[in-house]
Structures are given as structure tokens and as C-alpha cells.
Enzyme design. Structure first.
Site, PDB file in Angstrom:
ATOM      1  N   LYS A 109       0.830  -1.219   0.000  1.00 50.29           N
ATOM      2  CA  LYS A 109       0.000   0.000   0.000  1.00 50.29           C
ATOM      3  C   LYS A 109       0.856   1.257   0.000  1.00 50.29           C
ATOM      4  CE  LYS A 109      -0.312  -2.236   3.493  1.00 50.29           C
ATOM      5  NZ  LYS A 109      -0.533  -3.060   4.661  1.00 50.29           N
ATOM      6  N   GLU A 133      -4.990  -6.225  -4.845  1.00 52.11           N
ATOM      7  CA  GLU A 133      -6.094  -6.420  -3.893  1.00 52.11           C
ATOM      8  C   GLU A 133      -5.606  -6.437  -2.442  1.00 52.11           C
ATOM      9  OE1 GLU A 133      -9.761  -7.116  -4.736  1.00 52.11           O
ATOM     10  OE2 GLU A 133      -9.427  -6.186  -2.797  1.00 52.11           O
ATOM     11  N   VAL A 136      -5.120  -3.182   0.224  1.00 44.28           N
ATOM     12  CA  VAL A 136      -6.142  -2.496   1.025  1.00 44.28           C
ATOM     13  C   VAL A 136      -6.990  -3.518   1.771  1.00 44.28           C
ATOM     14  CG1 VAL A 136      -8.098  -0.911   1.012  1.00 44.28           C
ATOM     15  CG2 VAL A 136      -6.239  -0.599  -0.627  1.00 44.28           C
ATOM     16  N   ILE A 140     -10.187  -8.540   2.575  1.00 42.48           N
ATOM     17  CA  ILE A 140     -11.495  -8.037   2.096  1.00 42.48           C
ATOM     18  C   ILE A 140     -11.363  -7.641   0.620  1.00 42.48           C
ATOM     19  CG2 ILE A 140     -13.300  -6.308   2.432  1.00 42.48           C
ATOM     20  CD1 ILE A 140     -12.280  -5.924   5.298  1.00 42.48           C
ATOM     21  N   GLY A 191       0.901  -9.801  19.258  1.00 43.34           N
ATOM     22  CA  GLY A 191       1.368  -9.852  17.872  1.00 43.34           C
ATOM     23  C   GLY A 191       0.452  -9.108  16.911  1.00 43.34           C
ATOM     24  N   LYS A 209      -4.066   3.373   2.559  1.00 41.78           N
ATOM     25  CA  LYS A 209      -5.173   2.587   1.990  1.00 41.78           C
ATOM     26  C   LYS A 209      -6.286   3.522   1.504  1.00 41.78           C
ATOM     27  CE  LYS A 209      -4.065  -1.116   5.228  1.00 41.78           C
ATOM     28  NZ  LYS A 209      -4.351  -1.591   6.590  1.00 41.78           N
TER      29      LYS A 209
END
Ligand SMILES: NC(=O)c1ccc[n+]([C@@H]2O[C@H](COP(=O)([O-])OP(=O)(O)OC[C@H]3O[C@@H](n4cnc5c(N)ncnc54)[C@H](OP(=O)(O)O)[C@@H]3O)[C@@H](O)[C@H]2O)c1
Length: 440
Positions: A109, A133, A136, A140, A191, A209
Site C-alpha cells: 500500500k 487487492e 487495502v 477483504i 502480535g 489505503k
């Protein structure tokens, strides 16, 4: 690409969190991918910084090359996946790959937000493709949604919770009364935050993003310095508490809006949002983006915004598209039989927990009869509730609400029907499934 076998050859740059996931998932779901695409996706070379590092999974050492430049120079490689991160070498790698006639898949990104205009110029010049894809919101599928599913819409607005680390910290402050420092420490211990969480908590990761979403929605690659960014460092526990009293939740919200005069608003800031808005129930490390299109209206996309497998899922989706284009395959048809699954499960054999409402005579021994019949059908009781007698209710009758352990539907229905036959049962029992909505 190998013509006979329809094998697409992939050079993988980076075998860390995401690259390691992609490498393993391509092996794990090889048969499924071949069934769906009719193409074998073959990782033929891998570039890393340190080939001797233990990856925690088997890798044929012969796959390692000395340098990412070897991937670019290899004429046999069709697609390069850039998962090395950063904006310097990653940019050189992506531009060199495009110029050498290869398709590129990336999850970077920062690279796209900072150098998108330059990269897309080279995409245009070379006629090659870049897919991103994973850049971002991790798993999703928001990029494809904007590019494909919502192609007929003007995007009125997009509101995103698109940094899982910040959302985890703010959620823990709101729900466990932790201070900002305590919540950040917890996120690091679990984490969910990097060793250096600066880019997350100062809002830059979300802002990168947001730039990508805004650029896709409004059709010009926005300079990353054109947006306003504030991190969550200034949010205190007291703000959370007062926000809640006022009916709001505080989220790191990215706002992307196109205005009627053609101007574009892109900003990322901690913001109060109404508790009854669906975005207020996006908790923990999850991400969500609410997109409003002029035709479709309100839509919501929710899921894991980072992590090895969710991000790998998006990379593989891009890889599939790039491979299909290279193989000259027709666009994927709306139904692809692959024969891995098929036999329907009979409804009687499906399982779940249950809710059973009974109207029974109010006398001793009734519950024992019901429990006995349930046990005959191998069904255990989780809880029994007897709501208070309502005004005007016959004191001779009792409502019983039972919740039942997981059982076959066939057994639950048989038990319900047997219970209905008891002389102490006064009305038809109501049986509903309780779905815990676990993914498995
Ligand atoms: N982690 C996530 O959840 C997530 C989610 C969405 C997007 N992303 C993006 O995905 C990208 C990768 O992230 P990551 O978390 O997988 O990073 P990572 O775990 O740090 O892995 C980076 C990998 O790149 C290799 N590498 C670094 N510099 C290199 C160079 N100059 N030449 C060759 N190999 C090099 C490293 O090699 P060694 O292993 O030998 O050190 C390592 O294998 C980033 O752009 C990130 O923003 C990550």
C-alpha cells in the site's frame, strides 16, 4: 507460459508473513485452483534477503535466486509477486518487472500510495497489468468490488476502519477500560502490532489505503500528501468513556467523499461514530468499509484486514486473474465445475444447538419426563428457563424454555415430536435452531 500444460510461472519476491502464506497456500489449494482455473500456478523462483533463514515450512532450496533482479531477468517467469515491502527496492522491482513484460501482483500500500501515479504511467506504457487487492484491507475484496462490482456507480462516499492495530487498541480501551498505553502493549504482546507500530498508530497505514480507495473511486491517482492524517495517540480513556455516555464509539475512521463540484475529501482521523451504526460494531483487529454508490446505495465489506492467510487469499485472487489473462483463458464463467465437492447433506444429518419452547402442566416430574425423552435421542440440555408467570396466566401451566446441546436435526425433531405426545404437554412445542455462526 508453458503451452501444453497451461502452467503459469511465478517469481515470488519475499517469503515473509504474506509471501510465506502465498507459497504454502498455493501448495495447499493447488488442486482446487487447477480445477477452477484450468491452469497450474507454479512458483519457479523465490528472492529473499536471507535464503538460510528457517521459514518454518519446507522450501526447495533450488528455488532461491540471489536477487530479485534474477526474477526480472528470467524469461520463463510470467508473473512477479512483490511482497518485500518498502518503497525503494520494491519500486525498482515493480517498474523493472513491468518493463520486462511481466505482470505484477503486489500487496504494497505504501508503494502505491506514494508512487501510484508513476507506476500506473508505466503500466499504461508497457500494457502490462498490476494487481493489488492485498494492498487495502488484507482479505477483504474491496479493490475488485470498486473496479468490477460497483463499476456502474458514482461513489458517493466510503467510510473505512482499515487499520486493525488501531481498531484493536480502541476496542480494548472501550470494552476493558484500558489506557492507550496498556492497550498498545497488549496489542504488541499478542502480535497485533509490529515491533515498531509507528505507521499504524500515527494513521499513515490507514491513510495509504484511503488514498488507494479514493484514487480508484474518483479516477485520478491522488498525491499521498493531499490527505489529512491523524493517529490515535491523543485518544484517552476518558474520551472513550464520555463518547460512550453520549452514544458514540471512537474509531480511527478514513473518510473518502466526492463532492458535487468535483473535489475529493480524503482524511483519516479518530472520530466519534454513533453506537447504532454498523461500523461501531467492528471490533478488535477486524476491518470494514462502508461504500455508498449512487445506484446501489449502502454496502458494507467486513473481514480480516491483515495477517498471513487473509492477505494471501487476496494475493492468490490477483494471481488467478493475472494467470488467466496470460493463459488467454476466456473470462471465468459464472459456474466452474471442479468435482472436489458435491454430495448434498441430508437435513436430518445436519447438526446445531436448539431452542425448545414447551407449554406444560405445572407439576413435579414433568421436566424429568422431557429430559428422559431428550436423553433417549442423545440430546443434552444446556439450560432450562421458566419465565415468571404473567398476569392472567393459568397457574396450572408452565412455559419452559430449554436450550439443547449440539445434536442431529433428525434426532431433535424426533425428540420434539415424542415430547409433544406426552400428556403433560399442552401445546405444540416450538423448536428452533441456535446457530453459533462459527466459521466451521
Ligand atoms: N503482514 C500483513 O498482514 C500484510 C497485510 C497486507 C499487506 N501487507 C504488505 O505485504 C508486503 C509484505 O509484508 P510482510 O508482512 O510479508 O513482510 P515481511 O514478513 O517483513 O517479509 C518481507 C520479505 O521480503 C524479503 N525481502 C525484503 N527485502 C528484500 C530484498 N531487497 N530482496 C529480496 N527479498 C527481500 C524478506 O526476506 P527475508 O525473509 O530473508 O528477510 C522477507 O521474506 C508489505 O508491502 C506489506 O505492507 C502485509
Amino acid at each position: 507460459m508453458s503451452e501444453q500444460a497451461k502452467t503459469v510461472r511465478i517469481g515470488l519476491a519475499g517469503l515473509g508473513t504474506v509471501g510465506g502464506g502465498v507459497f504454502q497456500n498455493l501448495i495447499q489449494n493447488k488442486e482446487l485452483l487447477h480445477g477452477r482455473l484450468g491452469i497450474t500456478l507454479d512458483v519457479t523462483a523465490i528472492a529473499v534477503r536471507n535464503p538460510d533463514r528457517d521459514r518454518g515450512f519446507p522450501v526447495d532450496r533450488q528455488l532461491f535466486v540471489n536477487d530479485w533482479k534474477d526474477l526480472v531477468a528470467d524469461p520463463e517467469i510470467d508473473i512477479i509477486i512483490e511482497l518485500i515491502g518498502g518503497t525503494t527496492e520494491a519500486k525498482d522491482l515493480v517498474l523493472a518487472a513491468l518493463r520486462s513484460g511481466k505482470s505484477v501482483v503486489t500487496g504494497n500500500k505504501a508503494l502505491l500510495a506514494e508512487h501510484g501515479a508513476e507506476i500506473f504511467k508505466v503500466v499504461e506504457e508497457t500494457g502490462q497489468a498490476i494487481h493489488y487487492e492485498a494492498a487495502v484491507a488484507g482479505g477483504i475484496p474491496i479493490i475488485k468490488t470498486l473496479l468490477e462490482s460497483l463499476v456502474g456507480n458514482h461513489i458517493v462516499s466510503a467510510y473505512g476502519i482499515i487499520n486493525g492495530t488501531c481498531n484493536y487498541i480502541l476496542t480494548r480501551m472501550a470494552t476493558a477500560d484500558l489506557s492507550y498505553g496498556e492497550a498498545l502493549k497488549e496489542a504488541m504482546d499478542k502480535g497485533y502490532a509490529e515491533a515498531d507500530p509507528t505507521l499504524d498508530i500515527n494513521g499513515m497505514d490507514a491513510a495509504h489505503k484511503a488514498v488507494i480507495i479514493a484514487s480508484l473511486a474518483y479516477g485520478s491517482w491522488l498525491p499521498s500528501d493531499s490527505m489529512h492524517v491523524e493517529g490515535i495517540e491523543a485518544v484517552e480513556l476518558i474520551d472513550m468513556q464520555f463518547a460512550s455516555k453520549l452514544g458514540y464509539s471512537i474509531k480511527l475512521l478514513s473518510v473518502i467523499k466526492g463532492h458535487d463540484d468535483g473535489s475529493i475529501e480524503v482524511r483519516t482521523q479518530p472520530s466519534l461514530i454513533p453506537l447504532d451504526h454498523i461500523l461501531a460494531s467492528v471490533h478488535g483487529v477486524f476491518n470494514a468499509i462502508a461504500v455508498h454508490g449512487d445506484i446501489v446505495g449502502e454496502t458494507l465489506f467486513y473481514g480480516s484486514g491483515a495477517g498471513q492467510n487473509p492477505t494471501s487469499s487476496s494475493v492468490i485472487s490477483d494471481l488467478a486473474d493475472a494467470a488467466m489473462a496470460i493463459a488467454g483463458s476466456k473470462p471465468r464463467s459464472s459456474f466452474v465445475p471442479h468435482g472436489i465437492y458435491g454430495k448434498p447433506v441430508a437435513i436430518e444429518d445436519t447438526t446445531s444447538r436448539y431452542y425448545l419452547r414447551l407449554e406444560a402442566e405445572a407439576r413435579p416430574g414433568v421436566l424429568a419426563q422431557i429430559a428422559g425423552l431428550l436423553a433417549d435421542h442423545q440430546i443434552g440440555i444446556i439450560s432450562v428457563l421458566q419465565p415468571d408467570e404473567g398476569q392472567g396466566q393459568d397457574p396450572q401451566t408452565a412455559q419452559l424454555i430449554l436450550t439443547l446441546h449440539e445434536a442431529r436435526y433428525g434426532d431433535a425433531v424426533a425428540a420434539r415430536d415424542a415430547i409433544a405426545q406426552l400428556s403433560c404437554i399442552l401445546d405444540k412445542p416450538a423448536l428452533f435452531r441456535i446457530e453459533t455462526l462459527d466459521p466451521q
